[in-house]
Design a protein around this motif. Structure first.
Motif, PDB file in Angstrom:
ATOM      1  N   MET A 160      99.278 -43.796  31.273  1.00 16.88           N
ATOM      2  CA  MET A 160      98.163 -42.879  31.568  1.00 16.88           C
ATOM      3  C   MET A 160      98.029 -42.605  33.068  1.00 16.88           C
ATOM      4  SD  MET A 160      96.513 -42.015  28.676  1.00 16.88           S
ATOM      5  CE  MET A 160      94.900 -41.508  29.197  1.00 16.88           C
ATOM      6  N   ASN A 161      98.458 -43.538  33.908  1.00 15.03           N
ATOM      7  CA  ASN A 161      98.298 -43.396  35.351  1.00 15.03           C
ATOM      8  C   ASN A 161      99.554 -42.908  36.061  1.00 15.03           C
ATOM      9  OD1 ASN A 161      95.545 -44.173  35.632  1.00 15.03           O
ATOM     10  ND2 ASN A 161      96.179 -46.244  35.089  1.00 15.03           N
ATOM     11  N   ARG A 162     100.502 -42.352  35.337  1.00 12.63           N
ATOM     12  CA  ARG A 162     101.739 -41.855  35.921  1.00 12.63           C
ATOM     13  C   ARG A 162     101.525 -40.529  36.647  1.00 12.63           C
ATOM     14  NH1 ARG A 162     104.603 -45.444  35.501  1.00 12.63           N
ATOM     15  NH2 ARG A 162     106.500 -45.999  34.586  1.00 12.63           N
ATOM     16  N   GLN A 163     102.344 -40.301  37.647  1.00 12.95           N
ATOM     17  CA  GLN A 163     102.423 -39.007  38.311  1.00 12.95           C
ATOM     18  C   GLN A 163     103.612 -38.277  37.689  1.00 12.95           C
ATOM     19  OE1 GLN A 163     100.327 -37.824  40.717  1.00 12.95           O
ATOM     20  NE2 GLN A 163      99.121 -39.653  40.321  1.00 12.95           N
ATOM     21  N   VAL A 211      96.542 -46.691  20.234  1.00 20.95           N
ATOM     22  CA  VAL A 211      96.224 -45.744  21.294  1.00 20.95           C
ATOM     23  C   VAL A 211      96.732 -44.381  20.869  1.00 20.95           C
ATOM     24  CG1 VAL A 211      96.704 -45.040  23.679  1.00 20.95           C
ATOM     25  CG2 VAL A 211      96.412 -47.474  23.138  1.00 20.95           C
ATOM     26  N   GLU A 212      95.893 -43.373  20.993  1.00 24.71           N
ATOM     27  CA  GLU A 212      96.313 -41.982  20.845  1.00 24.71           C
ATOM     28  C   GLU A 212      95.481 -41.181  21.820  1.00 24.71           C
ATOM     29  OE1 GLU A 212      97.409 -38.655  17.479  1.00 24.71           O
ATOM     30  OE2 GLU A 212      96.555 -40.571  16.834  1.00 24.71           O
ATOM     31  N   GLU A 213      96.110 -40.774  22.907  1.00 23.15           N
ATOM     32  CA  GLU A 213      95.389 -40.145  24.013  1.00 23.15           C
ATOM     33  C   GLU A 213      96.077 -38.867  24.464  1.00 23.15           C
ATOM     34  OE1 GLU A 213      92.641 -41.260  25.720  1.00 23.15           O
ATOM     35  OE2 GLU A 213      92.417 -43.166  24.651  1.00 23.15           O
ATOM     36  N   SER A 214      95.285 -37.913  24.888  1.00 20.35           N
ATOM     37  CA  SER A 214      95.818 -36.718  25.520  1.00 20.35           C
ATOM     38  C   SER A 214      96.169 -37.054  26.958  1.00 20.35           C
ATOM     39  CB  SER A 214      94.772 -35.599  25.504  1.00 20.35           C
ATOM     40  OG  SER A 214      95.216 -34.518  26.296  1.00 20.35           O
ATOM     41  N   LEU A 215      97.317 -36.551  27.425  1.00 20.39           N
ATOM     42  CA  LEU A 215      97.725 -36.746  28.818  1.00 20.39           C
ATOM     43  C   LEU A 215      97.482 -35.491  29.643  1.00 20.39           C
ATOM     44  CD1 LEU A 215     101.042 -38.690  28.177  1.00 20.39           C
ATOM     45  CD2 LEU A 215      98.907 -39.622  29.048  1.00 20.39           C
ATOM     46  N   THR A 216      96.927 -34.471  29.027  1.00 15.58           N
ATOM     47  CA  THR A 216      96.747 -33.205  29.736  1.00 15.58           C
ATOM     48  C   THR A 216      95.297 -32.979  30.193  1.00 15.58           C
ATOM     49  OG1 THR A 216      96.409 -32.020  27.646  1.00 15.58           O
ATOM     50  CG2 THR A 216      98.650 -32.104  28.537  1.00 15.58           C
ATOM     51  N   GLU A 217      94.411 -33.837  29.824  1.00 15.86           N
ATOM     52  CA  GLU A 217      93.001 -33.640  30.205  1.00 15.86           C
ATOM     53  C   GLU A 217      92.667 -34.277  31.512  1.00 15.86           C
ATOM     54  OE1 GLU A 217      90.754 -35.084  26.871  1.00 15.86           O
ATOM     55  OE2 GLU A 217      91.430 -33.456  25.644  1.00 15.86           O
ATOM     56  N   VAL A 230     105.408 -50.139  19.970  1.00 15.40           N
ATOM     57  CA  VAL A 230     106.113 -48.871  20.133  1.00 15.40           C
ATOM     58  C   VAL A 230     105.217 -47.951  20.956  1.00 15.40           C
ATOM     59  CG1 VAL A 230     107.050 -46.840  18.952  1.00 15.40           C
ATOM     60  CG2 VAL A 230     107.295 -49.113  17.914  1.00 15.40           C
ATOM     61  N   SER A 231     105.785 -47.352  21.977  1.00 16.86           N
ATOM     62  CA  SER A 231     105.056 -46.329  22.733  1.00 16.86           C
ATOM     63  C   SER A 231     105.856 -45.044  22.667  1.00 16.86           C
ATOM     64  CB  SER A 231     104.859 -46.754  24.194  1.00 16.86           C
ATOM     65  OG  SER A 231     106.105 -46.848  24.857  1.00 16.86           O
ATOM     66  N   ALA A 232     105.145 -43.930  22.691  1.00 17.31           N
ATOM     67  CA  ALA A 232     105.804 -42.624  22.721  1.00 17.31           C
ATOM     68  C   ALA A 232     104.894 -41.637  23.427  1.00 17.31           C
ATOM     69  CB  ALA A 232     106.119 -42.136  21.310  1.00 17.31           C
ATOM     70  N   PHE A 233     105.484 -40.803  24.260  1.00 17.96           N
ATOM     71  CA  PHE A 233     104.720 -39.730  24.890  1.00 17.96           C
ATOM     72  C   PHE A 233     105.566 -38.474  24.903  1.00 17.96           C
ATOM     73  CE2 PHE A 233     106.609 -42.242  28.372  1.00 17.96           C
ATOM     74  CZ  PHE A 233     107.291 -41.283  29.103  1.00 17.96           C
ATOM     75  N   GLY A 234     104.859 -37.333  24.856  1.00 16.17           N
ATOM     76  CA  GLY A 234     105.568 -36.060  24.889  1.00 16.17           C
ATOM     77  C   GLY A 234     104.793 -34.936  24.248  1.00 16.17           C
ATOM     78  N   ASN A 235     105.530 -33.963  23.773  1.00 14.66           N
ATOM     79  CA  ASN A 235     104.985 -32.788  23.105  1.00 14.66           C
ATOM     80  C   ASN A 235     104.143 -33.224  21.907  1.00 14.66           C
ATOM     81  OD1 ASN A 235     105.621 -30.936  20.594  1.00 14.66           O
ATOM     82  ND2 ASN A 235     105.580 -29.605  22.394  1.00 14.66           N
ATOM     83  N   ALA A 236     102.944 -32.667  21.780  1.00 17.67           N
ATOM     84  CA  ALA A 236     102.008 -33.101  20.730  1.00 17.67           C
ATOM     85  C   ALA A 236     102.594 -32.983  19.333  1.00 17.67           C
ATOM     86  CB  ALA A 236     100.705 -32.290  20.835  1.00 17.67           C
ATOM     87  N   GLU A 237     103.298 -31.909  19.044  1.00 15.73           N
ATOM     88  CA  GLU A 237     103.870 -31.722  17.708  1.00 15.73           C
ATOM     89  C   GLU A 237     104.961 -32.757  17.420  1.00 15.73           C
ATOM     90  OE1 GLU A 237     106.364 -28.265  15.403  1.00 15.73           O
ATOM     91  OE2 GLU A 237     104.728 -27.618  16.728  1.00 15.73           O
ATOM     92  N   GLY A 245     106.746 -31.262  34.523  1.00 17.09           N
ATOM     93  CA  GLY A 245     105.953 -30.913  33.356  1.00 17.09           C
ATOM     94  C   GLY A 245     105.166 -32.111  32.861  1.00 17.09           C
ATOM     95  N   PHE A 246     104.121 -31.852  32.143  1.00 20.07           N
ATOM     96  CA  PHE A 246     103.248 -32.919  31.646  1.00 20.07           C
ATOM     97  C   PHE A 246     103.461 -33.128  30.156  1.00 20.07           C
ATOM     98  CE2 PHE A 246     101.126 -31.561  35.441  1.00 20.07           C
ATOM     99  CZ  PHE A 246     100.540 -32.709  35.947  1.00 20.07           C
ATOM    100  N   PRO A 247     103.626 -34.375  29.726  1.00 26.97           N
ATOM    101  CA  PRO A 247     103.616 -34.631  28.287  1.00 26.97           C
ATOM    102  C   PRO A 247     102.205 -34.404  27.758  1.00 26.97           C
ATOM    103  CG  PRO A 247     103.795 -36.689  29.521  1.00 26.97           C
ATOM    104  CD  PRO A 247     103.830 -35.575  30.512  1.00 26.97           C
ATOM    105  N   ASP A 248     102.083 -34.015  26.499  1.00 26.45           N
ATOM    106  CA  ASP A 248     100.773 -33.732  25.911  1.00 26.45           C
ATOM    107  C   ASP A 248     100.041 -34.990  25.458  1.00 26.45           C
ATOM    108  OD1 ASP A 248     101.266 -30.945  26.051  1.00 26.45           O
ATOM    109  OD2 ASP A 248     102.267 -30.985  24.103  1.00 26.45           O
ATOM    110  N   THR A 249     100.755 -35.873  24.764  1.00 28.43           N
ATOM    111  CA  THR A 249     100.113 -36.950  24.023  1.00 28.43           C
ATOM    112  C   THR A 249     100.831 -38.272  24.243  1.00 28.43           C
ATOM    113  OG1 THR A 249      99.511 -35.353  22.313  1.00 28.43           O
ATOM    114  CG2 THR A 249      99.372 -37.663  21.703  1.00 28.43           C
ATOM    115  N   LEU A 250     100.063 -39.349  24.235  1.00 28.54           N
ATOM    116  CA  LEU A 250     100.581 -40.714  24.276  1.00 28.54           C
ATOM    117  C   LEU A 250     100.107 -41.443  23.038  1.00 28.54           C
ATOM    118  CD1 LEU A 250     101.612 -43.439  25.565  1.00 28.54           C
ATOM    119  CD2 LEU A 250      99.338 -43.587  26.625  1.00 28.54           C
TER     120      LEU A 250
END
Length: 142
Positions: free
Chosen positions: A86-89, A136-142, A109-116, A93-98
């Motif tokens: 969550m604290n990455r720079q 955890v299910e969080e938006s990374l774009t807000e 298991v962790s995954a981040f990227g395109n929401a779909e 481009g920005f991934p949508d979801t974590l």
């Protein structure tokens, strides 16, 4: 399904494989953190890891799978992964979801990227491993 597949690679820079998940060298803590977002100070809590990433852009999809050596540390590893990612720079481009999930009593298991793509990955993870708990299910774009 074929429509959900994309060009991918797995592993780390020394153990790369094409179109499948690959073993990640956990002794290379800088790459573990830089590529997957796994916090270096928690590396002693895992004894195995693998990765799967989108071939063209890691921010489209990146997943890390970790075997936690002590089940009592699983929640702490999940929390640390969330905080680290969550604290990455983001540079390209920005991934949508974590998402971060507990699988059984000893895997994270962790995954981040395109929401779909993350939604498809999450559904397949839960269908494949019945003991999956998305913690955890969080938006990374807000």
């Amino acid at each position: 399904e074929e429509e959900n597949k994309f060009a991918s690679c797995g592993g780390d820079s020394q153990n790369a494989v094409m179109d499948e998940a690959g073993k990640f060298d956990i002794t290379n803590t800088e790459e573990l953190n830089g590529t997957l977002g796994f916090p270096t100070e928690y590396a002693d809590k895992i004894d195995d890891a693998a990765s799967l990433m989108h071939m063209m852009n890691a921010n489209t999809f990146t997943s890390g799978i970790y075997h936690v050596t002590n089940a009592d540390d699983v929640t702490a590893v999940c929390d640390a992964l969330k905080e680290s990612i969550m604290n990455r720079q983001w540079m390209c481009g920005f991934p949508d979801t974590l998402i971060v999930a507990k699988v059984g009593g000893e895997y994270v298991v962790s995954a981040f990227g395109n929401a779909e793509i993350i939604e498809t990955f999450k559904a397949n993870l839960k269908a494949t491993f019945e003991m999956t708990d998305i913690v955890v299910e969080e938006s990374l774009t807000e």
